[in-house]
Design a protein around this motif. Structure first.
Motif, PDB file in Angstrom:
ATOM      1  N   UNK A  47      -1.358  28.079 -40.219  1.00 53.83           N
ATOM      2  CA  UNK A  47      -0.308  28.547 -39.168  1.00 53.83           C
ATOM      3  C   UNK A  47       0.553  27.334 -38.767  1.00 53.83           C
ATOM      4  N   UNK A  48       1.944  27.839 -38.653  1.00 57.33           N
ATOM      5  CA  UNK A  48       2.856  26.557 -38.347  1.00 57.33           C
ATOM      6  C   UNK A  48       3.013  25.307 -39.012  1.00 57.33           C
ATOM      7  N   UNK A  49       2.467  25.676 -40.201  1.00 61.54           N
ATOM      8  CA  UNK A  49       2.737  24.629 -41.413  1.00 61.54           C
ATOM      9  C   UNK A  49       3.774  25.253 -42.329  1.00 61.54           C
ATOM     10  N   UNK A  50       4.919  24.382 -42.599  1.00 62.54           N
ATOM     11  CA  UNK A  50       6.143  25.117 -43.461  1.00 62.54           C
ATOM     12  C   UNK A  50       5.639  24.134 -44.946  1.00 62.54           C
ATOM     13  N   UNK A  51       5.802  25.122 -45.937  1.00 69.24           N
ATOM     14  CA  UNK A  51       6.114  24.258 -47.492  1.00 69.24           C
ATOM     15  C   UNK A  51       4.712  23.441 -47.760  1.00 69.24           C
ATOM     16  N   UNK A  52       3.477  24.021 -47.332  1.00 69.43           N
ATOM     17  CA  UNK A  52       2.292  23.515 -47.434  1.00 69.43           C
ATOM     18  C   UNK A  52       1.308  24.279 -47.955  1.00 69.43           C
ATOM     19  N   UNK A  77       8.849  18.813 -50.287  1.00 70.22           N
ATOM     20  CA  UNK A  77      10.073  18.220 -49.728  1.00 70.22           C
ATOM     21  C   UNK A  77      10.294  19.244 -48.735  1.00 70.22           C
ATOM     22  N   UNK A  78      10.545  18.605 -47.485  1.00 74.67           N
ATOM     23  CA  UNK A  78      10.891  19.386 -46.190  1.00 74.67           C
ATOM     24  C   UNK A  78       9.872  19.866 -45.541  1.00 74.67           C
ATOM     25  N   UNK A 132      11.038  13.177 -48.077  1.00 73.95           N
ATOM     26  CA  UNK A 132      11.274  12.688 -49.188  1.00 73.95           C
ATOM     27  C   UNK A 132      11.543  13.610 -50.430  1.00 73.95           C
ATOM     28  N   UNK A 133      11.921  13.187 -51.584  1.00 71.16           N
ATOM     29  CA  UNK A 133      12.466  14.203 -52.613  1.00 71.16           C
ATOM     30  C   UNK A 133      11.249  14.550 -53.597  1.00 71.16           C
ATOM     31  N   UNK A 134      10.088  14.062 -53.617  1.00 74.67           N
ATOM     32  CA  UNK A 134       8.954  14.647 -54.133  1.00 74.67           C
ATOM     33  C   UNK A 134       7.998  14.883 -53.013  1.00 74.67           C
ATOM     34  N   UNK A 135       6.497  15.531 -53.655  1.00 71.35           N
ATOM     35  CA  UNK A 135       5.739  15.983 -53.049  1.00 71.35           C
ATOM     36  C   UNK A 135       4.785  14.754 -52.101  1.00 71.35           C
ATOM     37  N   UNK A 136       4.049  14.910 -50.913  1.00 70.15           N
ATOM     38  CA  UNK A 136       3.288  14.087 -50.287  1.00 70.15           C
ATOM     39  C   UNK A 136       2.119  14.626 -50.144  1.00 70.15           C
TER      40      UNK A 136
END
Length: 279
Positions: A47-52, A77-78, A132-136
């Motif tokens: 919940x409340x995490x985007x693109x994760x 990214x984002x 950033x432009x890549x995954x974290x």
């Protein structure tokens, strides 16, 4: 190309031609989650995490390890969250293994890169975002803080593993060393998350048998681990989950260093209240 000192990426899905037989095991004393079973289809969304996406490697489980949860989280990214922690009693350690992230903690901004370590006590207001432009990718270790009257809650801090000198274990000439982000005698802390490193051929030469639970994520290298009655081969990207009193020892296999991120609960009396009144 120089190998990363952190575990390789996970995810994806094995082909239909792959054999099912692997190294995953769950016993009464320990579990091994090998990197090969960390596919995208076993991730959780939060919940409340985007693109994760998050691999929930450990969670409190009655009759097994009960003190902590550990996630391996990937942010596209984002991706990230402005409301990351739902539990006001939870403390956290974040340890970054790939990419970059922006941590905002009580209004302070921290740029996190691989090897960055953040301790967040309960009640901290924080957010995390991948700009950033890549995954974290990062480890998120959560534990309900156990307060003690007369001891303050420890403060938040952000550091990097290169800023903390490893401490050699006695009599090993540095072949076995621990990077301790919190002083062992700082009784404000009720958990430690350290990095343990062994040179090729070094060992933990006795079967440690103790009250602390462990979450053990292998960052680099390979080894043979003694777990309860078994010898188990492990490598970078594997996760071990050890119940209290599970006997444990290991030999580092080489050819490079063997390193792992280690959780343990510390510095508190054994909880007796669940057993009061029983006869």
């Amino acid at each position: 190309m120089t190998a990363s000192p952190y575990n390789p990426p996970c995810g994806g899905l094995p082909p239909q031609t792959a054999l099912m037989t692997g190294r995953a095991v769950f016993t009464e004393a320990y579990a091994v989650i090998p990197r090969g079973v960390m596919s995208d289809i076993v991730t959780s969304v939060l919940p409340f995490w985007e693109h994760t996406q998050a691999w929930m490697l450990a969670r409190p489980l009655s009759g097994f390890s009960e003190t902590f949860a550990q996630y391996l989280v990937t942010l596209a990214p984002g991706g990230g969250s402005e409301r990351p922690e739902p539990d006001p009693e939870a403390q956290a350690v974040l340890f970054v293994v790939e990419g970059q992230a922006r941590l905002v903690r009580d209004g302070q901004v921290h740029a996190l890169t691989p090897g960055a370590y953040a301790y967040l006590p309960p009640g901290t207001t924080w957010s995390l975002r991948n700009d950033g432009a890549g995954p974290t990718r990062f480890h998120w270790i959560r534990k309900a803080y156990t307060p003690v009257p007369g001891l303050e809650v420890p403060p938040a801090f952000v550091t990097h593993e290169t800023a903390v000198a490893p401490v050699p274990m006695p009599g090993t000439d540095g072949a076995w060393a621990t990077t301790r982000f919190v002083a062992p005698d700082d009784l404000r802390h009720d958990m430690h998350v350290n990095i343990v490193a062994l040179r090729p051929g070094a060992s933990i030469p006795f079967e440690e048998t103790h009250v602390m639970e462990h979450g053990l994520f292998i960052l680099e290298g390979k080894a043979v681990y003694r777990l309860n009655r078994d010898w188990v081969e492990v490598q970078a990207g594997d996760f071990l989950w050890l119940r209290a009193y599970c006997p444990q020892a290991c030999y580092a296999g080489g050819p490079g260093p063997f390193r792992y991120l280690l959780y343990k609960d510390v510095n508190r009396h054994a909880l007796l209240s669940p057993f009061r009144g029983r006869r």
